[in-house]
Design an enzyme around this catalytic site. Structure first.
Site, PDB file in Angstrom:
ATOM      1  CB  SER A 151      -0.902   0.019   1.237  1.00 57.03           C
ATOM      2  OG  SER A 151      -1.516   1.279   1.406  1.00 57.03           O
ATOM      3  CE1 TYR A 164      -4.946  -1.694   4.098  1.00 50.20           C
ATOM      4  CE2 TYR A 164      -3.773   0.364   3.692  1.00 50.20           C
ATOM      5  CZ  TYR A 164      -4.366  -0.793   3.221  1.00 50.20           C
ATOM      6  OH  TYR A 164      -4.367  -1.051   1.873  1.00 50.20           O
TER       7      TYR A 164
END
Length: 261
Positions: A151, A164
């Site tokens: 990510s 996350y």
């Protein structure tokens, strides 16, 4: 080396791909891309209905697809997926780890249960899948390709998605470590690092001000579309096109990672 046609360079014909989290928007799109390049696909997802829809789309492309309802945070479920894969196709050639969840809970309000659940789905599932399917590739002796989904928040971390970001930083480390460990067995391990691709798991975080900030930091001035991940996924899956690529984090982010001020 003899000349090679481009379609042969990127062909996945005769190969089997397992897509963990293949019922989701991004994982499902890349699963369709693998099928379009000639692979048969196993869709492993906790949401069986979504997985079935993806499998039906793959079958319409003329490829075979198997659905495995599975909690990808449980090793026993992943081992069951492996058994089904070998029973149907006899081999594991490609693994895509695309399961993921997110939350925008402020740091001091994060409950241990939320912290644990996000790490389980986004990081533990990658660790377990690489153990289960990576071992099958190593033991099979034919090599293979593992593709993890990182990510833009993995480095540097983004605001509002603390857990996350921690998980995706861990995915980068798993990718690089296993690239080194598996290279002697001709199993390549890489990651795709998407920029911002709106999906159900992150749409709730996209307030008007945050959208403006993201777009302002993305040189291409827009969000990504799920189909724009397919090229990188097929490239990394191909044993010919990316035969000397391992340990790489491939950005597909519209230039987000190139911006500073």
């Amino acid at each position: 080396m003899a000349p090679m046609l481009i379609e042969d360079l990127f062909s996945l014909k005769g190969r089997t791909a397992i897509v963990v989290g293949g019922g989701g928007v991004l994982g499902g799109e890349m699963a369709l891309g693998f099928a379009g390049a000639g692979a048969d696909v196993v869709i492993a997802d906790i949401n069986e209905e979504n997985a079935k829809q993806r499998a039906q789309a793959i079958c319409r492309q003329g490829r075979k697809a198997v659905v495995c309802q599975a909690d990808v945070t449980l090793k026993a479920d992943l081992e069951r997926v492996l058994e089904a894969t070998l029973a149907n196709f006899g081999t594991v050639d490609i693994l895509l780890n695309a399961a993921g969840i997110n939350s925008g809970t402020p740091f001091f309000e994060i409950e241990e249960s939320e912290w644990g659940r996000i790490l389980d789905v986004d990081l533990r599932s990658v660790f377990l899948a690489c153990q289960v399917f990576g071992k099958a590739m190593v033991d099979g002796g034919k090599g293979g390709s593992i593709i993890n989904i990182s990510s833009a928040s993995s480095d540097p971390p983004l605001s509002k998605v603390f857990t996350y970001s921690v998980a995706k930083g861990g995915v980068n480390q798993i990718t690089k470590f296993l690239a080194r460990e598996f290279a002697p067995h001709r199993v390549r391990v890489n990651a795709i690092q998407p920029g911002f691709f709106p999906a159900e798991q992150n749409r709730k975080l996209l307030t008007e001000s945050r959208v403006a900030s993201i777009i302002g930091h993305t040189p291409m001035g827009r969000f990504g579309e799920s189909c724009e991940l397919v090229g990188a996924a097929v490239f990394l899956a191909s044993e010919r096109a990316s035969s000397f690529v391992t340990g790489s984090i491939v950005r597909v982010d519209g230039g987000f990672g190139a911006m500073t001020i």
